[in-house]
Write an enzyme that holds these catalytic residues in place. Structure first.
Site, PDB file in Angstrom:
ATOM      1  N   HIS A   1       0.813  -1.225   0.000  1.00 13.54           N
ATOM      2  CA  HIS A   1       0.000   0.000   0.000  1.00 13.54           C
ATOM      3  C   HIS A   1       0.845   1.272   0.000  1.00 13.54           C
ATOM      4  CE1 HIS A   1      -3.298  -2.582   0.259  1.00 13.54           C
ATOM      5  NE2 HIS A   1      -3.070  -2.972   1.499  1.00 13.54           N
TER       6      HIS A   1
ATOM      7  N   CYS B   1      -6.793  -6.422   3.990  1.00 15.48           N
ATOM      8  CA  CYS B   1      -8.048  -6.083   4.657  1.00 15.48           C
ATOM      9  C   CYS B   1      -9.178  -7.006   4.197  1.00 15.48           C
ATOM     10  CB  CYS B   1      -8.417  -4.635   4.357  1.00 15.48           C
ATOM     11  SG  CYS B   1      -6.991  -3.555   4.246  1.00 15.48           S
TER      12      CYS B   1
END
Ligand SMILES: Cc1cc2nc3c(=O)[nH]c(=O)nc-3n(C[C@H](O)[C@H](O)[C@H](O)COP(=O)(O)OP(=O)(O)OC[C@H]3O[C@@H](n4cnc5c(N)ncnc54)[C@H](O)[C@@H]3O)c2cc1C
Length: 452
Positions: A10, A42
């Site tokens: 990320h 996630c």
């Protein structure tokens, strides 16, 4: 300008895409030891639980997309060493075994974190797995297929999400944690006891206040987990006991916290002027205390990666710190928290006073109205809001984002009492429950607001 980036999940992907757009003349090279970029951990529990059917949806970028931006991508390259004086990095191509040395003008470290694996006897047995990246997610799915009894060690948000996924898949699930309750870092006991009761009603075994002493097995496979006070048969164990910053590469090169998290200033610059860092490998400024803290979240990672890109030529856009805001959906419950809870305040030696509101999310005349529990914690001296937690079967979790803004803006609970929120019977009540927390606090103090 030559920019090297190490790591592309990320923080790295955010840094690279922004730099490629902002500085088309720069030569950007990315080193990633994995065979993919931008995996959304996630969604791991949702993937394991079969809610996400197409795993491609868990990626929002690819090496090819980054290449199209003019970036040089060195996938499956492990960076082994950095010479910060010579401004070179030394990497191994994990496919061919070749080594290479590359130079840079600026270096961006986005090496992230790795799950903690405590040195417990038997931890090397087969079917004791970690849950972080795409390959691990696939291994969990493959092994879970043949497992009836699953043990999750660690009752943080990842452990709890996996418990739900395994229980829904018909497994016999045990959740072990050394703390006295689940989710103890995110929510206070009045909230977690509701989720624990729900877990127990669904047949999930909660082994709180228990620490794993050893794993036993036969034929190399795990078969039993032994804790300080219990023993649990198991076919599969998932270790979810936290994360450590992945920063061995920069030890001694840049300043870190004791746990190895890189200290960056608000412009994502490390103690070395040509080295920037972002994401799970870094500490962040935790606004409720004003101190550095280790809060590995994708939200922090994408923000910090973007800011590293914006500030790499000159410091233009500072980071505003974080409240560690997070949300969770477990079975029928939606919950979220930001900043300090009473439990975390105690651990950090911070003093808070809290106000709890029990309400319905919309008027009782509506066909349905769900119960809402909100707790707001403040500094009793300044009356500034320092934290909040919410739980409801209705999705009122965005209220915690609102309170995150309040904390970041330094608002007091008295100001919250009179903030303008809309009312519409489908959604809420004339006095929003956030206002009510402020009104409750004013009534409790029975005095003029401290600051307006
Ligand atoms: C199961 C799970 C669920 C989660 N759920 C949420 C959530 O709901 N919300 C949320 O905000 N956060 C969530 N998180 C946290 C979030 O995934 C992390 O905060 C995020 O992945 C951090 O991104 P990062 O880029 O900083 O680091 P990482 O994701 O750790 O990526 C670092 C990258 O660097 C590469 N790398 C490391 N060292 C080297 C090297 N020497 N050479 C080359 N490459 C290297 C690694 O291969 C990796 O790709 C979750 C995490 C997990 C595991």
């Amino acid at each position: 300008m030559k920019i090297a980036v190490i790591g592309s999940t990320h923080a790295g992907t955010a840094a690279v895409t922004n730099m490629a757009n902002m500085y088309p003349e720069a030569q950007i090279t990315v080193y990633e030891r994995n065979d993919n970029v931008s995996f959304l951990s996630c969604g791991l529990a949702l993937y394991v639980g079969g809610v996400v059917e197409d795993p491609q949806g868990l990626f929002y970028s690819s090496p090819e997309e980054l290449q199209k931006l003019g970036v040089t991508i060195r996938m499956q390259h492990d960076v082994k060493d950095i010479d910060a004086e010579a401004k070179t990095i030394y990497a191994e191509n994990l496919v061919t075994g070749e080594h290479l040395t590359d130079s840079y003008d600026k270096l961006v470290i986005t090496t992230g974190s790795w799950p903690v694996t405590p040195p417990i006897e038997g931890i090397a047995l087969e079917n004791i797995l970690l849950a972080k990246n795409y390959n691990q997610a696939n291994t969990i799915i493959e092994r879970a297929e043949h497992a009836e009894k699953v043990t999750v060690v660690g009752a943080g948000y990842i452990g709890v999400e996996l418990v739900e996924a395994f229980e829904k898949a018909g497994k016999e699930v045990t959740l072990i944690d050394g703390a006295d309750r689940i989710l103890n870092k995110y929510l206070d006991e009045a909230f977690t006891s509701i989720v624990e009761e729900d877990f127990e009603n669904r047949g999930i075994t909660l082994a709180m206040n228990e620490t794993v002493q050893r794993f036993e097995g036969s034929g190399g496979q795990v078969g039993r987990v032994i804790t300080n006070s219990g023993s649990y048969e198991t076919d599969l164990v998932i270790m979810c006991v936290g994360f450590r910053p992945n920063t061995n590469l920069v030890r001694g090169i840049v300043d870190t916290l004791d746990n190895g998290a890189i200290i960056v200033n608000e412009y994502m610059q490390t103690s070395h002027p040509d080295i920037f860092a972002a994401g799970d490998c870094c500490a962040v400024t935790y606004n409720p205390t004003g101190k550095h803290a280790y809060i590995p979240l994708a939200t922090n990672a994408v923000r910090m990666g973007t800011l590293a890109a914006r500030n790499i030529m000159e410091p233009v856009m500072p980071h505003g710190g974080t409240q560690g805001t997070s949300g969770l959906h477990i079975y029928d419950y939606n919950m979220a928290s930001t900043g300090l809870t009473e439990t975390s305040a105690q651990l950090l030696d911070a003093h808070v006073k809290s106000f709890t509101i029990e309400d319905t999310h919309r008027p009782a005349f509506m066909p349905t109205a769900e119960h809402v529990k909100l707790k707001v914690s403040i500094d009793p001296e300044t009356r500034k809001i320092l934290g909040a937690q919410v739980l409801s079967k209705a999705d009122v979790t965005q209220s915690i984002n609102t309170l995150s803004v309040c904390i970041q803006a330094g608002m007091t609970i008295d100001q919250l009492a009179y903030v303008d929120f809309f009312f519409q019977p489908h959604f809420n009540q004339p006095w929003n429950f956030l206002n009510k927390a402020g009104l409750e606090a004013q009534q409790d103090y029975n005095r003029t607001p401290a600051l307006v």
